[in-house]
Design a protein around this motif. Structure first.
Motif, PDB file in Angstrom:
ATOM      1  N   VAL A 154       0.843  -1.200   0.000  1.00  0.00           N
ATOM      2  CA  VAL A 154       0.000   0.000   0.000  1.00  0.00           C
ATOM      3  C   VAL A 154       0.876   1.246   0.000  1.00  0.00           C
ATOM      4  O   VAL A 154       1.795   1.384   0.816  1.00  0.00           O
ATOM      5  N   ILE A 155       0.585   2.157  -0.929  1.00  0.00           N
ATOM      6  CA  ILE A 155       1.344   3.408  -1.001  1.00  0.00           C
ATOM      7  C   ILE A 155       0.463   4.625  -0.704  1.00  0.00           C
ATOM      8  O   ILE A 155       0.947   5.754  -0.672  1.00  0.00           O
ATOM      9  N   GLY A 156      -0.829   4.393  -0.469  1.00  0.00           N
ATOM     10  CA  GLY A 156      -1.711   5.514  -0.145  1.00  0.00           C
ATOM     11  C   GLY A 156      -3.081   5.036   0.291  1.00  0.00           C
ATOM     12  O   GLY A 156      -3.481   3.898   0.029  1.00  0.00           O
ATOM     13  N   GLN A 157      -3.805   5.905   0.999  1.00  0.00           N
ATOM     14  CA  GLN A 157      -5.166   5.607   1.441  1.00  0.00           C
ATOM     15  C   GLN A 157      -5.989   6.876   1.347  1.00  0.00           C
ATOM     16  O   GLN A 157      -5.477   7.980   1.547  1.00  0.00           O
ATOM     17  N   SER A 158      -7.294   6.728   1.031  1.00  0.00           N
ATOM     18  CA  SER A 158      -8.144   7.891   0.750  1.00  0.00           C
ATOM     19  C   SER A 158      -8.420   8.743   1.981  1.00  0.00           C
ATOM     20  O   SER A 158      -8.713   9.930   1.864  1.00  0.00           O
ATOM     21  N   VAL A 159      -8.353   8.155   3.178  1.00  0.00           N
ATOM     22  CA  VAL A 159      -8.552   8.902   4.423  1.00  0.00           C
ATOM     23  C   VAL A 159      -7.290   8.749   5.266  1.00  0.00           C
ATOM     24  O   VAL A 159      -6.829   7.623   5.487  1.00  0.00           O
ATOM     25  N   PRO A 160      -6.709   9.858   5.738  1.00  0.00           N
ATOM     26  CA  PRO A 160      -5.447   9.775   6.492  1.00  0.00           C
ATOM     27  C   PRO A 160      -5.571   8.939   7.760  1.00  0.00           C
ATOM     28  O   PRO A 160      -6.640   8.884   8.387  1.00  0.00           O
ATOM     29  N   ALA A 161      -4.493   8.311   8.145  1.00  0.00           N
ATOM     30  CA  ALA A 161      -4.456   7.516   9.373  1.00  0.00           C
ATOM     31  C   ALA A 161      -4.700   8.412  10.580  1.00  0.00           C
ATOM     32  O   ALA A 161      -4.224   9.546  10.641  1.00  0.00           O
ATOM     33  N   GLY A 162      -5.475   7.902  11.547  1.00  0.00           N
ATOM     34  CA  GLY A 162      -5.741   8.646  12.775  1.00  0.00           C
ATOM     35  C   GLY A 162      -7.005   9.477  12.748  1.00  0.00           C
ATOM     36  O   GLY A 162      -7.495   9.884  13.804  1.00  0.00           O
ATOM     37  N   ARG A 163      -7.565   9.722  11.565  1.00  0.00           N
ATOM     38  CA  ARG A 163      -8.793  10.525  11.495  1.00  0.00           C
ATOM     39  C   ARG A 163      -9.981   9.699  11.982  1.00  0.00           C
ATOM     40  O   ARG A 163     -10.095   8.518  11.690  1.00  0.00           O
ATOM     41  N   GLU A 164     -10.884  10.350  12.730  1.00  0.00           N
ATOM     42  CA  GLU A 164     -12.086   9.668  13.210  1.00  0.00           C
ATOM     43  C   GLU A 164     -13.187   9.754  12.161  1.00  0.00           C
ATOM     44  O   GLU A 164     -13.496  10.836  11.652  1.00  0.00           O
ATOM     45  N   VAL A 165     -13.762   8.597  11.852  1.00  0.00           N
ATOM     46  CA  VAL A 165     -14.850   8.521  10.874  1.00  0.00           C
ATOM     47  C   VAL A 165     -15.913   7.580  11.418  1.00  0.00           C
ATOM     48  O   VAL A 165     -15.692   6.860  12.399  1.00  0.00           O
ATOM     49  N   ASN A 166     -17.087   7.575  10.785  1.00  0.00           N
ATOM     50  CA  ASN A 166     -18.139   6.641  11.173  1.00  0.00           C
ATOM     51  C   ASN A 166     -17.728   5.222  10.789  1.00  0.00           C
ATOM     52  O   ASN A 166     -17.119   5.010   9.734  1.00  0.00           O
ATOM     53  N   GLU A 167     -18.052   4.255  11.654  1.00  0.00           N
ATOM     54  CA  GLU A 167     -17.774   2.875  11.286  1.00  0.00           C
ATOM     55  C   GLU A 167     -18.543   2.538  10.012  1.00  0.00           C
ATOM     56  O   GLU A 167     -19.640   3.036   9.774  1.00  0.00           O
ATOM     57  N   GLY A 168     -17.937   1.710   9.172  1.00  0.00           N
ATOM     58  CA  GLY A 168     -18.556   1.372   7.895  1.00  0.00           C
ATOM     59  C   GLY A 168     -18.149   2.295   6.765  1.00  0.00           C
ATOM     60  O   GLY A 168     -18.559   2.093   5.619  1.00  0.00           O
ATOM     61  N   THR A 169     -17.324   3.319   7.068  1.00  0.00           N
ATOM     62  CA  THR A 169     -16.868   4.246   6.027  1.00  0.00           C
ATOM     63  C   THR A 169     -16.018   3.507   4.995  1.00  0.00           C
ATOM     64  O   THR A 169     -15.218   2.637   5.336  1.00  0.00           O
ATOM     65  N   LEU A 170     -16.204   3.866   3.727  1.00  0.00           N
ATOM     66  CA  LEU A 170     -15.428   3.254   2.644  1.00  0.00           C
ATOM     67  C   LEU A 170     -14.055   3.915   2.556  1.00  0.00           C
ATOM     68  O   LEU A 170     -13.948   5.143   2.515  1.00  0.00           O
ATOM     69  N   ILE A 171     -13.015   3.101   2.521  1.00  0.00           N
ATOM     70  CA  ILE A 171     -11.638   3.591   2.404  1.00  0.00           C
ATOM     71  C   ILE A 171     -11.024   2.989   1.143  1.00  0.00           C
ATOM     72  O   ILE A 171     -10.982   1.766   0.987  1.00  0.00           O
ATOM     73  N   THR A 172     -10.559   3.852   0.251  1.00  0.00           N
ATOM     74  CA  THR A 172      -9.910   3.389  -0.980  1.00  0.00           C
ATOM     75  C   THR A 172      -8.402   3.300  -0.764  1.00  0.00           C
ATOM     76  O   THR A 172      -7.800   4.201  -0.172  1.00  0.00           O
ATOM     77  N   LEU A 173      -7.820   2.220  -1.233  1.00  0.00           N
ATOM     78  CA  LEU A 173      -6.380   1.997  -1.088  1.00  0.00           C
ATOM     79  C   LEU A 173      -5.684   2.151  -2.434  1.00  0.00           C
ATOM     80  O   LEU A 173      -6.230   1.771  -3.470  1.00  0.00           O
ATOM     81  N   THR A 174      -4.483   2.708  -2.402  1.00  0.00           N
ATOM     82  CA  THR A 174      -3.629   2.744  -3.587  1.00  0.00           C
ATOM     83  C   THR A 174      -2.501   1.750  -3.358  1.00  0.00           C
ATOM     84  O   THR A 174      -1.785   1.835  -2.359  1.00  0.00           O
ATOM     85  N   VAL A 175      -2.379   0.801  -4.276  1.00  0.00           N
ATOM     86  CA  VAL A 175      -1.446  -0.315  -4.100  1.00  0.00           C
ATOM     87  C   VAL A 175      -0.434  -0.324  -5.246  1.00  0.00           C
ATOM     88  O   VAL A 175      -0.799  -0.119  -6.413  1.00  0.00           O
ATOM     89  N   SER A 176       0.819  -0.569  -4.898  1.00  0.00           N
ATOM     90  CA  SER A 176       1.887  -0.597  -5.903  1.00  0.00           C
ATOM     91  C   SER A 176       1.776  -1.830  -6.794  1.00  0.00           C
ATOM     92  O   SER A 176       1.480  -2.928  -6.324  1.00  0.00           O
ATOM     93  N   ARG A 177       2.028  -1.606  -8.082  1.00  0.00           N
ATOM     94  CA  ARG A 177       2.127  -2.707  -9.033  1.00  0.00           C
ATOM     95  C   ARG A 177       3.589  -3.039  -9.319  1.00  0.00           C
ATOM     96  O   ARG A 177       3.895  -3.855 -10.187  1.00  0.00           O
ATOM     97  N   GLY A 178       4.477  -2.402  -8.565  1.00  0.00           N
ATOM     98  CA  GLY A 178       5.892  -2.659  -8.766  1.00  0.00           C
ATOM     99  C   GLY A 178       6.484  -1.759  -9.837  1.00  0.00           C
ATOM    100  O   GLY A 178       5.834  -0.851 -10.365  1.00  0.00           O
ATOM    101  N   SER A 179       7.729  -2.027 -10.174  1.00  0.00           N
ATOM    102  CA  SER A 179       8.457  -1.208 -11.136  1.00  0.00           C
ATOM    103  C   SER A 179       7.891  -1.365 -12.538  1.00  0.00           C
ATOM    104  O   SER A 179       7.362  -2.414 -12.911  1.00  0.00           O
ATOM    105  N   VAL A 180       8.026  -0.283 -13.332  1.00  0.00           N
ATOM    106  CA  VAL A 180       7.592  -0.324 -14.726  1.00  0.00           C
ATOM    107  C   VAL A 180       8.376  -1.377 -15.499  1.00  0.00           C
ATOM    108  O   VAL A 180       7.926  -1.896 -16.516  1.00  0.00           O
TER     109      VAL A 180
END
Length: 261
Positions: A154-180
Motif C-alpha cells: 500500500v502506497i496511499g489511502q483515501s482517508v489519512p491515518a488517525g482521522r475519526e470517521v463513522n464505522e462502515g466508512t469506505l476507504i480506498t487503497l492505492t497499491v503498488s504494481r511494482g516497477s515499470v
C-alpha cells in the motif's frame, strides 16, 4: 366397664396411628412428587421470537416470562431501526429454565466513531484485514506502478491515518504494481507459428496460456490469428498469454466445444 374403656382407647389409638401414617404419606408425596411437578411446570419457559423487535418491548415481555435479557450493541445499520434485536441466543422456541439469561444483540442507535488505521507500507491483504478489524470497508483498490515500492504494498489511502470517521466508512487503497520494468509491451504474435510465438513469449518473460483452435482453410495449420493480451498492451512479466491458432479440422474448432491446452 374398665375393660370396655381400654378396648375403646386401643381402637382409637389404632385409628389415630393410621391417620398419622396417612397424613405423613400425603406430606411426603406432596414434597417429593406433587411440588416438584408444580415447580418444574413453572420453571420451564419457551423462548419467544424477538427478532426485529425493539429492546424496550422485549424487556417488558421477558419480565413477564421470567427471562433475563443480556444486551450487547452491534454495528449501526442505516437500513434498520435503531435498538432492534437482530440476534438472539437461545433461539426462539427453545425451552429454558425460569430466570435464564437470553443473549441479544441490537442495532446501534447511531454509528460509532472509529480511527482510520495506518495502512501505508503494509501488504494489500494486511490493509484489508485492518479495515475489517476497525469496522471499516474497502472502497476500492487503485493499482499504480512504482519504482520505489514493491508490488502489492500500500502506497496511499483515501482517508489519512488517525482521522475519526463513522464505522462502515469506505476507504480506498492505492497499491503498488511494482516497477515499470516488471511490465512489457505485448509483442505482435499474429501470423507466427505456434512454435515461433512460444519462443517470443519465453524471451519476454511470458508464458503460454490457453491455446484455442479455430477452423481456417486459408492459413497453414498452427498459425496464430489472435492473442490476449493484444499487441501493444501492458503485460506483467510472468503472466500467461492466450493464443488462437488455425486448424483445418472442423472437429477441433473450439467453437464446436473442442479446446487444446
Amino acid at each position: 366397664m374398665e375393660k370396655f374403656i381400654k378396648v375403646r382407647l386401643l381402637s382409637w389409638g389404632r385409628v389415630l396411628g393410621w391417620l398419622v401414617l396417612i397424613a405423613g404419606s400425603l406430606l411426603l408425596a406432596g414434597n417429593y412428587v406433587i411440588m416438584p411437578l408444580y415447580v418444574n411446570s413453572r420453571d420451564i419457559v419457551k423462548v419467544p421470537d424477538v427478532m426485529g423487535k425493539s429492546i424496550d418491548s422485549v424487556r417488558s415481555d421477558f419480565e413477564v416470562l421470567g427471562l433475563v435479557p443480556v444486551v450487547s450493541v452491534g454495528p449501526f445499520d442505516p437500513k434498520a431501526n435503531p435498538n432492534t434485536v437482530y440476534f438472539q441466543n437461545p433461539l426462539a422456541g427453545t425451552e429454558v429454565k425460569y430466570g435464564r439469561n437470553i443473549y441479544l444483540t441490537v442495532t446501534a442507535a447511531e454509528p460509532k466513531k472509529v480511527q482510520v488505521p495506518a495502512m501505508r507500507d503494509k501488504s494489500e491483504r494486511e490493509a484489508i484485514i485492518l479495515l475489517e478489524k476497525n469496522r471499516l470497508r474497502k472502497g476500492g483498490i487503485i493499482y499504480q506502478i512504482s519504482d520505489q515500492v514493491p508490488e502489492n504494498i500500500v502506497i496511499g489511502q483515501s482517508v489519512p491515518a488517525g482521522r475519526e470517521v463513522n464505522e462502515g466508512t469506505l476507504i480506498t487503497l492505492t497499491v503498488s504494481r511494482g516497477s515499470v520494468k516488471a511490465f512489457i509491451d505485448m509483442p505482435d504474435l499474429t501470423t507466427l507459428s505456434l512454435t515461433e510465438a512460444q519462443k517470443i513469449l519465453v524471451k519476454n518473460g511470458l508464458t503460454l496460456g490457453t491455446v484455442i483452435n479455430q477452423f481456417n482453410e486459408e492459413l497453414l495449420p498452427g498459425t496464430v490469428i489472435d492473442q490476449f493480451p493484444k499487441k501493444g498492451e501492458k503485460a506483467a512479466v510472468g503472466r500467461s498469454v492466450d493464443l488462437w491458432i488455425t486448424t483445418r479440422n472442423k472437429n477441433e474448432d473450439s467453437r464446436n466445444g473442442s479446446q487444446r491446452d
